[in-house]
Design a protein around this motif. Structure first.
Motif, PDB file in Angstrom:
ATOM      1  N   THR A 114      -1.788  17.933 -67.514  1.00 26.82           N
ATOM      2  CA  THR A 114      -1.401  17.763 -68.494  1.00 26.82           C
ATOM      3  C   THR A 114      -1.321  18.288 -69.693  1.00 26.82           C
ATOM      4  OG1 THR A 114       0.248  16.636 -66.229  1.00 26.82           O
ATOM      5  CG2 THR A 114       0.897  15.940 -68.961  1.00 26.82           C
ATOM      6  N   SER A 115      -0.114  18.176 -70.629  1.00 28.76           N
ATOM      7  CA  SER A 115      -0.051  19.226 -71.814  1.00 28.76           C
ATOM      8  C   SER A 115      -0.665  19.745 -71.995  1.00 28.76           C
ATOM      9  CB  SER A 115      -0.179  17.731 -72.697  1.00 28.76           C
ATOM     10  OG  SER A 115       0.206  17.701 -73.635  1.00 28.76           O
ATOM     11  N   SER A 116      -2.236  19.544 -73.138  1.00 26.20           N
ATOM     12  CA  SER A 116      -3.194  20.298 -73.773  1.00 26.20           C
ATOM     13  C   SER A 116      -4.218  20.316 -73.189  1.00 26.20           C
ATOM     14  CB  SER A 116      -2.849  20.410 -75.242  1.00 26.20           C
ATOM     15  OG  SER A 116      -3.899  18.784 -75.669  1.00 26.20           O
ATOM     16  N   PHE A 117      -5.221  20.950 -73.794  1.00 24.38           N
ATOM     17  CA  PHE A 117      -6.484  20.663 -73.510  1.00 24.38           C
ATOM     18  C   PHE A 117      -7.399  19.267 -73.722  1.00 24.38           C
ATOM     19  CE2 PHE A 117      -6.933  22.349 -77.652  1.00 24.38           C
ATOM     20  CZ  PHE A 117      -7.981  21.535 -77.988  1.00 24.38           C
ATOM     21  N   ASP A 118      -6.916  18.246 -74.931  1.00 22.26           N
ATOM     22  CA  ASP A 118      -7.552  17.469 -75.094  1.00 22.26           C
ATOM     23  C   ASP A 118      -6.659  16.370 -74.975  1.00 22.26           C
ATOM     24  OD1 ASP A 118      -9.310  15.739 -76.397  1.00 22.26           O
ATOM     25  OD2 ASP A 118      -8.845  16.626 -78.470  1.00 22.26           O
ATOM     26  N   TYR A 119      -5.677  15.920 -73.842  1.00 21.18           N
ATOM     27  CA  TYR A 119      -4.508  15.115 -73.589  1.00 21.18           C
ATOM     28  C   TYR A 119      -4.774  13.652 -74.099  1.00 21.18           C
ATOM     29  CZ  TYR A 119      -1.442  11.752 -70.786  1.00 21.18           C
ATOM     30  OH  TYR A 119      -0.445  10.879 -70.568  1.00 21.18           O
ATOM     31  N   ALA A 120      -6.489  12.880 -73.804  1.00 25.49           N
ATOM     32  CA  ALA A 120      -7.153  11.571 -74.224  1.00 25.49           C
ATOM     33  C   ALA A 120      -6.885  11.546 -75.546  1.00 25.49           C
ATOM     34  CB  ALA A 120      -8.405  11.939 -73.165  1.00 25.49           C
ATOM     35  N   ARG A 121      -6.878  12.634 -76.470  1.00 27.35           N
ATOM     36  CA  ARG A 121      -6.828  12.313 -77.885  1.00 27.35           C
ATOM     37  C   ARG A 121      -5.647  12.874 -79.132  1.00 27.35           C
ATOM     38  NH1 ARG A 121     -12.134  15.593 -79.722  1.00 27.35           N
ATOM     39  NH2 ARG A 121     -10.740  15.037 -81.853  1.00 27.35           N
ATOM     40  N   GLU A 122      -5.295  13.519 -77.876  1.00 31.03           N
ATOM     41  CA  GLU A 122      -2.976  13.784 -78.352  1.00 31.03           C
ATOM     42  C   GLU A 122      -2.250  12.511 -78.522  1.00 31.03           C
ATOM     43  OE1 GLU A 122      -2.375  17.041 -76.813  1.00 31.03           O
ATOM     44  OE2 GLU A 122      -1.957  15.759 -74.626  1.00 31.03           O
ATOM     45  N   PRO A 123      -1.646  12.412 -79.327  1.00 28.28           N
ATOM     46  CA  PRO A 123      -0.663  11.886 -79.802  1.00 28.28           C
ATOM     47  C   PRO A 123       0.430  11.937 -79.373  1.00 28.28           C
ATOM     48  CG  PRO A 123      -1.165  12.442 -82.443  1.00 28.28           C
ATOM     49  CD  PRO A 123      -1.969  13.208 -81.008  1.00 28.28           C
TER      50      PRO A 123
END
Length: 342
Positions: A114-123
């Motif tokens: 879901t969302s982008s390659f970096d879901y865990a870090r994106e606000p």
């Protein structure tokens, strides 16, 4: 899987706060005009004796905005339709049939996220689910692809081969138009092909959300099929325009490597995807990338022909992509890293 947008989005009546973009990054409620100046190029004319004129149309589009559409491209229309149906079927399968593909690890070869390659870090998250996987050479990667729907590997495999052939044909015409040596866009520059399938579910408030944030593609060339539903927007002369849909047309978008290779002659336009509140939207994006160890620089033949100095230093694609991720897709900021100063 609890993060997967499509598994919960139909149960909410308002947009969750972690999907609300800042005011200067969201689309808002204003009506975005259609990009009427986006060229629609008939590739059949290149076969029927008007090749030079088609090449000049492509070069002009590359210089004006880096965006154009192609029709009569000889990718089978039935195959395009079948691929889009398979994509819809995949995203609408029960979660248990997709669970083995879902991952937060951006290095996983075939990955649903879901969302982008970096879901865990994106606000803030994007309002989309995506499936991404490599697809060239086909026999090396096809066994990593989804096993369901049962026809996925067969249909999508044929599609990726045809769209790759189209991409290489466009690059050869660009090569010819720039008067570079034949085969300039060889395996070093085009050896990696990635496919990203996007699903944008209906959104409770499209004015606050983003399907994809504004960015420039870091690769060589992108070929997108967006079906019959608008949602792709391109920034031109400081204004956002909606990219119109045409039956069986592909949107062609230049990546930043072509801007470097052309020594700044070509554009790599900022673009984004917006959502809507009524219908799910699906798109199929094929990305032609250089190999990580490939070196990119302004084409020497072009510099000699134009008697000019290079605007960018040579770099490896891995180095460029690291800078691209560091600047979170901000195209001009990424290019600044490689500009020759003074």
């Amino acid at each position: 899987m609890e993060n997967l947008l499509s598994s919960w989005c139909s149960t909410v009546k308002s947009l969750p706060q972690n999907y609300v973009f800042p005011e200067d990054e969201r689309p808002g409620k204003q009506i975005v005009p259609i990009f009427k100046n986006c060229p629609v190029i008939d590739l059949e004319k290149a076969v029927s004796g008007d090749r030079n004129n088609v090449i000049q149309q492509i070069l002009q589009a590359c210089q004006d905005s880096g965006f154009f559409q192609v029709i009569n491209h000889r990718v089978c229309e039935d195959l395009i339709d079948d691929t889009m149906e398979i994509i819809k079927e995949f995203f609408n399968m029960p979660n248990e049939d997709k669970a083995s593909l879902y991952s937060l690890d951006p290095h996983k070869s075939c990955r649903l996220y879901t969302s982008s390659f970096d879901y865990a870090r994106e606000p803030i998250h994007l309002w989309r689910d995506s499936l991404k996987h490599p697809c060239h050479p086909l026999d090396k990667f096809v066994d990593l692809w989804p096993q369901k729907p049962s026809k996925y590997r067969d249909v999508v495999g044929k599609y990726t081969v045809e769209v790759r052939n189209l991409s290489l044909k466009l690059l050869e015409m660009i090569c010819e138009g720039l008067k570079l040596k034949s085969g300039y866009f060889g395996d070093e520059l085009t050896g990696i092909q990635m496919l990203t399938l996007n699903h944008y579910p209906p959104c409770p408030d499209p004015s606050l959300a983003m399907g994809i944030s504004k960015h420039r593609d870091p690769n060589i060339i992108t070929v997108l099929y967006q079906g019959n539903m608008c949602g792709l927007q391109v920034l031109k002369d400081g204004q956002w325009f909606m990219v119109e849909t045409f039956p069986n047309a592909f949107v062609v978008n230049l990546g930043q490597q072509l801007k470097v290779i052309s020594n700044g002659k070509f554009e790599s336009a900022e673009h984004r995807a917006v959502t809507n509140s009524k219908e799910a939207r699906y798109t199929i994006a094929s990305f032609i990338n250089p190999r990580n160890d490939a070196f990119i620089e302004p084409a020497k033949e072009l510099l000699e022909k134009d008697d000019c100095c290079p605007l960018y230093r040579a770099f490896s694609y891995r180095e460029f992509h690291d800078a691209f991720e560091e600047h979170r897709g901000e195209g001009e900021a990424t290019l600044e890293v490689f500009k020759i100063k003074g």
